[in-house]
Write an enzyme that holds these catalytic residues in place. Structure first.
Site, mmCIF file in Angstrom:
data_model
loop_
_atom_site.group_PDB
_atom_site.id
_atom_site.type_symbol
_atom_site.label_atom_id
_atom_site.label_comp_id
_atom_site.label_asym_id
_atom_site.label_seq_id
_atom_site.Cartn_x
_atom_site.Cartn_y
_atom_site.Cartn_z
ATOM 1 N N GLU A 90 0.622 -0.847 0.105
ATOM 2 C CA GLU A 90 0.560 -0.288 -0.414
ATOM 3 C C GLU A 90 1.045 1.520 0.429
ATOM 4 O OE1 GLU A 90 -3.727 -1.491 2.449
ATOM 5 O OE2 GLU A 90 -3.015 0.100 3.134
ATOM 6 N N CYS A 103 3.298 8.550 1.617
ATOM 7 C CA CYS A 103 3.023 7.826 2.731
ATOM 8 C C CYS A 103 3.510 6.613 2.225
ATOM 9 C CB CYS A 103 1.465 7.474 3.729
ATOM 10 S SG CYS A 103 1.677 6.592 5.325
#
Ligand code: SAH
Length: 346
Positions: A90, A103
């Site tokens: 992710e 992120c």
């Protein structure tokens, strides 16, 4: 060690690589331009190269494939990316008016098994290669059509279990993508014998340790910390803080602290006071993260009033504090959730 991809290499390294292939060095400079400035995904995109070379594809460029894309109401982008060996990871893009923060994940899965963390529920698959980290930043740039200003290692994984590749990626982000190293944050829950070493390695390899180190404390004392973070049993609180002091001395940079707020568990004013005492002397910043609920655990999101009171109690004792806004809550904001859902929530 055999080179796995071109992404992550500097211009000089790409020139050397080109030479080793029997190509003129300017091919290395072209590759640098196309990899970083133009964001090429495939050899055939790099139209300045001879057709034979493009067809030959002597080494992977190092770009991932996109598996899923979710855009939340507030503009937060969450991507599920596939590695060459079929794993998924992710990456999140978090835009504000004057920032785009990416992120990034440093590992696929994570062995730390923090109780409140979705990623920790499935253990570690493997650490990411430098190109797989840099690719996440390039992919967010491409999808959002905007240059990332900040990178935080707060996706999947424990960066200090992959320090070497994380440092190589940071080097590349600052050198080849022109990002300011100070806008890059490495977040760790603490791994024994790695913190001062990270600062030393950064000085040796990059000549500076200007990125920000954020340490996930999450509790004001050892007993509660161990409950939330099983691996903390092997890392006494005092030793962790001592290593942070050591890190500051070597790097010349302040560390900041993260503190997840779990309703009625670690969010009382008394615990805020205890935390203030622990971090006193660090002239540091504490970032409060209200818990993002995950399926497997019964922890509570704290009441907004408790969050405010906790922050106020820290401020009152001279601790600089911020509360992380929960972005993209409608898209499974807690790290590791998207991936788990796709796999059937096992
Ligand atoms: N392993 C590193 C970096 C990845 S996690 C670390 O632990 O610091 C990045 C931050 O998100 C950590 O502070 C982590 O504790 C926090 N986090 C993990 N799961 C969360 C959740 N469900 N809600 C809120 N914060 C969470």
């Amino acid at each position: 060690m055999a080179l796995k991809a071109l992404l992550g290499l500097s211009q000089a390294q790409l020139e050397t690589w080109a030479k080793d292939q029997g190509l003129p060095p300017f091919r290395g400079r072209q590759l640098h331009d196309w990899l970083y400035a133009k964001g090429a995904r495939h050899w055939h995109d790099i139209t300045v190269l001879p057709a034979a070379l493009r067809q030959q594809e002597p080494l992977p460029l190092g770009r991932s494939n996109e598996l899923e894309r979710h855009l939340a109401q507030d503009g937060t982008l969450k991507l599920l990316l596939a590695t060459d060996d079929g794993l998924s990871l992710e990456t999140v893009g978090i835009p504000t008016r004057d920032r785009l923060t990416v992120c990034v994940s440093s590992q696929v899965g994570c062995p730390m098994a923090c109780r409140f963390c979705a990623t920790g529920k499935e253990g570690l698959q493997r650490s990411l290669e430098p190109h797989e980290i840099v690719d996440q930043v390039l992919t967010v740039r491409e999808v959002m059509q905007r240059r990332p200003s900040h990178v935080v290692f707060m996706g999947m994984g424990e960066p200090l279990l992959n320090s070497d590749h994380v440092l190589t990626a940071i080097d590349c982000l600052s050198r080849d993508l022109g990002m300011a190293m100070r806008q890059i944050t490495v977040s760790t829950v603490g791994v024994p014998n790695t913190l001062p070493r990270l600062a030393e390695l950064a000085l040796e390899r990059l000549g500076r340790a200007q990125f920000t180190l954020a340490v996930s404390l999450h509790a004001p004392d050892q007993a509660l910390r161990e409950e939330l973070i099983p691996t903390a049993r092997a890392y006494p609180y005092e030793q962790l803080l001592e290593d942070c002091r050591h890190y500051v001395a070597i790097s010349g940079r302040r560390v900041s602290f993260e503190y997840i707020l779990l309703g009625n568990l670690n969010d009382s004013p008394r615990q805020a006071q205890a935390l203030a005492e622990q971090v006193r002397g660090f002239q540091s910043h504490v970032n409060l993260i209200p818990y993002n609920p995950i399926a497997e655990e019964e922890f509570q999101r704290p009441e907004p009033a408790r969050v405010d009171a906790f922050a106020a109690a820290l401020k009152q004792r001279g601790v600089a504090v911020s509360v992380r806004a929960s972005r993209g809550l409608d898209q499974n904001a807690a790290c590791g959730q998207l991936r788990r859902q796709r796999k059937g929530g096992r």
